[in-house]
Design a protein around this motif. Structure first.
Motif, short mmCIF file in Angstrom:
data_model
loop_
_atom_site.label_atom_id
_atom_site.label_comp_id
_atom_site.label_asym_id
_atom_site.label_seq_id
_atom_site.Cartn_x
_atom_site.Cartn_y
_atom_site.Cartn_z
N SER A 57 0.83 -1.21 0.00
CA SER A 57 0.00 0.00 0.00
C SER A 57 0.87 1.26 0.00
CB SER A 57 -0.95 0.00 1.19
OG SER A 57 -0.23 -0.04 2.41
N ALA A 58 2.05 1.19 0.59
CA ALA A 58 2.97 2.33 0.56
C ALA A 58 3.42 2.62 -0.88
CB ALA A 58 4.17 2.06 1.45
N GLY A 59 3.61 1.58 -1.65
CA GLY A 59 3.96 1.75 -3.07
C GLY A 59 2.80 2.33 -3.85
N LEU A 60 1.58 1.87 -3.54
CA LEU A 60 0.40 2.44 -4.19
C LEU A 60 0.29 3.93 -3.89
CD1 LEU A 60 -2.25 -0.35 -3.51
CD2 LEU A 60 -1.23 0.25 -5.72
N ARG A 61 0.55 4.31 -2.66
CA ARG A 61 0.50 5.73 -2.29
C ARG A 61 1.50 6.55 -3.10
NH1 ARG A 61 -0.15 3.55 2.81
NH2 ARG A 61 2.04 3.86 3.36
N ALA A 62 2.68 5.99 -3.34
CA ALA A 62 3.68 6.70 -4.13
C ALA A 62 3.18 6.92 -5.56
CB ALA A 62 5.00 5.94 -4.14
N LEU A 63 2.50 5.93 -6.13
CA LEU A 63 1.95 6.06 -7.48
C LEU A 63 0.85 7.11 -7.51
CD1 LEU A 63 1.75 2.31 -8.55
CD2 LEU A 63 3.53 3.99 -9.12
N VAL A 64 -0.02 7.10 -6.50
CA VAL A 64 -1.09 8.10 -6.41
C VAL A 64 -0.49 9.49 -6.28
CG1 VAL A 64 -3.00 8.93 -4.99
CG2 VAL A 64 -2.82 6.49 -5.52
N PHE A 65 0.54 9.63 -5.44
CA PHE A 65 1.22 10.90 -5.28
C PHE A 65 1.72 11.42 -6.63
CE2 PHE A 65 5.39 12.95 -5.12
CZ PHE A 65 5.10 14.09 -4.38
N ALA A 66 2.38 10.55 -7.40
CA ALA A 66 2.93 10.96 -8.69
C ALA A 66 1.83 11.45 -9.62
CB ALA A 66 3.69 9.80 -9.34
N LYS A 67 0.75 10.69 -9.72
CA LYS A 67 -0.33 11.07 -10.63
C LYS A 67 -0.99 12.38 -10.19
CE LYS A 67 -3.04 10.78 -14.10
NZ LYS A 67 -2.58 11.44 -15.30
N GLN A 68 -1.13 12.59 -8.90
CA GLN A 68 -1.73 13.83 -8.40
C GLN A 68 -0.87 15.04 -8.72
OE1 GLN A 68 -2.26 12.90 -4.23
NE2 GLN A 68 -4.41 12.38 -4.54
N LYS A 69 0.44 14.89 -8.77
CA LYS A 69 1.33 16.01 -9.04
C LYS A 69 1.51 16.27 -10.54
CE LYS A 69 2.22 16.80 -4.75
NZ LYS A 69 1.67 17.98 -4.10
#
Length: 108
Positions: A57-69
């Motif tokens: 889930s920490a990796g998923l959060r990193a992907l979500v962070f990237a897409k949001q930015k």
């Protein structure tokens, strides 16, 4: 398992090549790499996950962070995810934000 990340400014896009597991211990290094990119100016970010065996889930959060930015019209493409990772991304609804492809030749 450790995570190695290679960052390449490719022709018209950024490419991250990940090798290892993206878990609670290694996701911060992925997040740090993503933070160092100028995500707000990237039209396409490809993340090669052929050599990734596990995504927490920490990796998923990193992907979500990237897409949001990234700009709304930009593309975040995950290349070569294994079946388990693809299933998690699909079940969490992230396929609305990221594109899953089997290999680099599948990207149009």
């Amino acid at each position: 398992m450790n995570l190695t990340i290679e960052s390449i400014d490719a022709d018209g896009h950024w490419l991250l090549i990940l090798k290892g597991d993206v878990d609670t211990k290694t996701a911060p290094s992925l997040l740090e790499t993503l933070t160092q990119l100028n995500l707000s100016a990237i039209g396409e970010l490809r993340i090669d996950m052929v050599a990734v065996g596990f995504l927490s889930s920490a990796g998923l959060r990193a992907l979500v962070f990237a897409k949001q930015k990234m700009p709304y019209e930009s593309r975040l493409i995950l290349v070569g995810t294994n079946a388990e990772i693809a299933d998690v991304i699909t079940k969490t609804g992230l396929t609305q934000a990221v594109m899953l492809v089997s290999d680099h030749d599948s990207i149009d």
